[in-house]
Design an enzyme around this catalytic site. Sequence first.
Site, PDB file in Angstrom:
ATOM      1  N   ASP A   5       0.870  -1.178   0.000  1.00 14.76           N
ATOM      2  CA  ASP A   5       0.000   0.000   0.000  1.00 14.76           C
ATOM      3  C   ASP A   5       0.908   1.229   0.000  1.00 14.76           C
ATOM      4  O   ASP A   5       2.030   1.165  -0.489  1.00 14.76           O
ATOM      5  CB  ASP A   5      -0.934  -0.037   1.220  1.00 14.76           C
ATOM      6  CG  ASP A   5      -2.258   0.676   0.974  1.00 14.76           C
ATOM      7  OD1 ASP A   5      -2.243   1.767   0.379  1.00 14.76           O
ATOM      8  OD2 ASP A   5      -3.314   0.153   1.372  1.00 14.76           O
ATOM      9  N   HIS A  34       2.505   1.934  -3.139  1.00 13.54           N
ATOM     10  CA  HIS A  34       1.599   2.865  -3.812  1.00 13.54           C
ATOM     11  C   HIS A  34       2.089   4.305  -3.751  1.00 13.54           C
ATOM     12  O   HIS A  34       1.319   5.233  -3.991  1.00 13.54           O
ATOM     13  CB  HIS A  34       0.195   2.770  -3.199  1.00 13.54           C
ATOM     14  CG  HIS A  34      -0.471   1.445  -3.422  1.00 13.54           C
ATOM     15  ND1 HIS A  34      -1.756   1.176  -3.006  1.00 13.54           N
ATOM     16  CD2 HIS A  34      -0.022   0.305  -4.018  1.00 13.54           C
ATOM     17  CE1 HIS A  34      -2.079  -0.072  -3.335  1.00 13.54           C
ATOM     18  NE2 HIS A  34      -1.030  -0.624  -3.944  1.00 13.54           N
TER      19      HIS A  34
END
Length: 258
Positions: free
Chosen positions: A90, A113
């Site tokens: 993430d 991310h």
Amino acid sequence: MVLQLMAQARENSTAMVLLGGNAKVALDLYVNNLKISNSPGSHIAINGCDGATFSNVVVNSPATSPNTDGFDISSSKNILIEDSTIQSGDDCIAINGGSSYINVTGVACGPGHGISIGSLGKGDSRETVEEVHVKNCSFIDTTNGARIKTFPGGSGYARQITFEQIQLTNVKNAIIIDQHYGVSVEAESAVQVRDVTYHGFNGTGAGDLAINLDCVNCFNIALNQISIVPSGPKSVLDTVCKNFHGTIVSTVPKPSCN
């Protein structure tokens, strides 16, 4: 101020939590040479803290591990993250509402991310983030680079933000302002994004899109000295630019804004 450090192993839990109390007292915490691997949730959560430095931190989780933010910061200020390596499934660093004076320098992010402001404004809420400065960082094989994400309908602001001297290797969406986060319909209002600078980005982009400026309420956004070339067979990467108010100079690929 109350500080809780919790090492947890339950499913979807956070490996380390720094939780400040309601008292406005400086924490002055220094964490050095910490390594965390394969957390079932976020690796380090910082909530309600004033004054903490993280140096030489290593976070190591697979790109396929969901919801494993490296750092998850909310309602905190005067936080420094430096000289660290973050691999996650993430956000490498997520800077959420109520946060200010957050500095990130010398961080290698990827996979993951990217480094994100937000998401902000969920459920028509008012949220604020300001004075965030990311410098001398690298993104490697990330799905996003320098990202600001807001839900439609929210209010407040994300302002006084800089991303500078960023090295890219095979990065999708290297520069992204997403004011339609989580929805596909056109938004009429959103958290205001203003006084944001992207300066000195160099390297390679993956996929089709290098720069995505999907604005609803953006003002005084500056892009300067940006060079993103394809890592794959494409000759030029694509861009998106909507409802943009700002300046774009010395930028490749250069967005055409409406």
